[in-house]
Design an enzyme around this catalytic site. Structure first.
Site, PDB file in Angstrom:
ATOM      1  N   ASP A  71       0.800  -1.228   0.000  1.00 27.24           N
ATOM      2  CA  ASP A  71       0.000   0.000   0.000  1.00 27.24           C
ATOM      3  C   ASP A  71       0.831   1.276   0.000  1.00 27.24           C
ATOM      4  O   ASP A  71       0.301   2.350   0.280  1.00 27.24           O
ATOM      5  CB  ASP A  71      -0.950   0.002   1.199  1.00 27.24           C
ATOM      6  N   GLU A  72       2.110   1.185  -0.299  1.00 31.55           N
ATOM      7  CA  GLU A  72       2.962   2.378  -0.315  1.00 31.55           C
ATOM      8  C   GLU A  72       3.879   2.350  -1.517  1.00 31.55           C
ATOM      9  O   GLU A  72       4.366   1.291  -1.909  1.00 31.55           O
ATOM     10  CB  GLU A  72       3.856   2.434   0.930  1.00 31.55           C
TER      11      GLU A  72
END
Length: 422
Positions: free
Chosen positions: A110-111
């Site tokens: 998610d990054e």
DNA sequence: TCTGGGGTCCTAGGACCC
DNA sequence: TCTGGGGTCCTAGGACCC
């Protein structure tokens, strides 16, 4: 001239779950109520994996037990994770980011870090900063409109400051942390909010009367080095906004792989433990072969029902990727150091990896050739017919899963870690 | 039915060698 | 026969990240 963007999905697993449920016709948005994504308590995986912002307001944090979270918020909604969905959401987000920049470093599911190049005629200054912010806003809005979830985007001159900026107020925000903003925006923050300052380091720093990032930045680095050794110098640089690591999309070489599992019941006998080691070796060795490596060190990790964790490792006489040999070694290790107490968790890890090329060519290991053949055949069958297509006979009347740990999939995402020590 | 799983890097201490 | 010193390898443990 460039800036770094750090894109961070707000409450990733929970947001993705919420969006999916809305798409399926659910009327309730999990993001608007106290809700968490959590593991199965019956299987003793009962911890919080992600929380909504309303859940956070009850003091619930990632990693705590669902039991504890319910104590804080009796009406808490708990939903199980769905990793295949999250991988798809992550892929879709990266596809959009690709429309903005050619160089993306996926940092986790998610990054991501983006290398945002300014037009050659644009000089650094307020115009450049405004252009970067405008691009980040467009990116953030497009992700929200097309995919339904929100992200924070941090903008900075390097990865560290971009990452720190994305942690500012959430959700759905663009923040900047340019060098001239560091004293105002970063230095007043508590020292534990600095990247790479965890609980232990924060406690030590407080013992030296260092409470804010600014205080850390102003301390003599020789002193910090004396207190905290090498990581001390790193966090001192971070506190001063210094980080020269590059955004890179080259995958980092894998240094070690392993699988571990908290068991649904306590293991009290050697035979069961050996069978679990086999289930762990199956998946770990399969992953090892997939990346065409052999292991030279194997380690076995045990966690007792009292939550005491210990680990033993040994060097192999020769590198191998053969499941049965790795299993044999893991059992030998286990027999030598198991303290005979009930076990709730077991793991197998392989490290000191080397190429498998020599090994494959070697004709000295002819007696191993049939093991190689067997492993290769099983790998191929599992790839074609699914991981459950083939398993060892000893599992056929057993409560133990024949394969434990991460399941291999074609689209299995691999996310290189940030280069933390430069 | 209260505590996951995947990693990376660093350090201390012991064994061993010259 | 009073115990230096540098270097490497190995293991266990700890810290940090998502």
């Amino acid at each position: 001239m460039f800036y770094v963007f750090h894109v961070d999905v707000n409450s990733a697993y929970l947001s993705w779950e919420a969006v999916y449920r809305l798409q399926q016709g659910d009327s309730l948005d999990l993001r608007t109520i106290p809700a968490v994504v959590g593991g199965s308590e019956a299987d003793r995986h009962g911890i919080v994996l992600a929380k909504s912002i309303p859940a956070k307001k009850y003091g619930i944090h990632t990693g705590e037990t669902l039991y504890g979270a319910r104590q804080k918020c009796p009406g808490l909604v708990v939903v199980p994770p769905r990793y295949e969905l999250y991988i798809k959401c992550s892929e879709a987000m990266v596809a959009i980011m690709n429309q903005y920049v050619p160089l993306i470093q996926r940092y986790s599911i998610d990054e991501a870090f983006l290398h945002y190049q300014l037009p050659p005629d644009m000089m650094p200054g307020q115009g450049a900063e405004a252009a970067a912010v405008a691009a980040a806003r467009r990116l953030k809005t497009q992700i929200r409109q097309e995919l339904g979830f929100t992200v924070n985007v941090g903008i900075g001159p390097n990865k560290l400051l971009a990452k720190m900026a994305s942690e500012f107020q959430k959700p759905d925000q663009v923040h900047t942390l340019f060098r001239h903003e560091v004293p105002e925006k970063m230095w007043p923050l508590p020292v534990q909010e600095l990247f790479f300052v965890g609980r232990a380091t924060a406690r030590k720093l407080r013992g030296y009367n260092i409470f804010s990032i600014g205080q850390l930045a102003a301390t003599d680095p020789k002193l910090i080095h004396c207190w905290l050794k090498k990581p001390g110098l790193l966090i001192w640089q971070y506190a001063n906004g210094l980080d020269d690591s590059r955004v890179t999309d080259e995958p980092m070489p894998v240094k070690s792989i392993g699988n571990s599992n908290t068991l649904s019941f306590d293991v009290t006998d050697r035979a069961t433990a050996h069978q679990i080691l086999l289930a762990l070796c199956e998946t770990t060795a399969m992953r090892l072969r997939k990346i065409r490596r052999c292991a030279q060190v194997i380690s076995v990790t045990l966690r007792s029902s009292e939550l005491i964790t210990y680990r033993h490792q040994c060097r192999l006489t020769s590198p191998t990727d053969v499941t049965s040999l790795l299993w044999q070694e893991s059992c030998r290790l286990f027999d030598n150091f198991w303290r005979k107490e009930p076990l709730r968790h077991m793991g197998v890890h392989l490290s000191d990896l080397c190429s498998n090329e020599y090994y494959q060519l070697s004709l000295f290991h002819q007696h191993l050739e049939k093991h190689h053949q067997l492993d290769r055949t099983i790998d191929a069958l599992r790839l074609r017919f699914g991981t459950r297509a083939v398993f060892r006979g000893c599992f056929s009347h057993s409560p133990i899963q024949p394969l434990m740990g991460g399941v291999l999939q074609d689209q299995e995402a691999e996310y290189p870690m940030m280069v933390s020590y430069l």
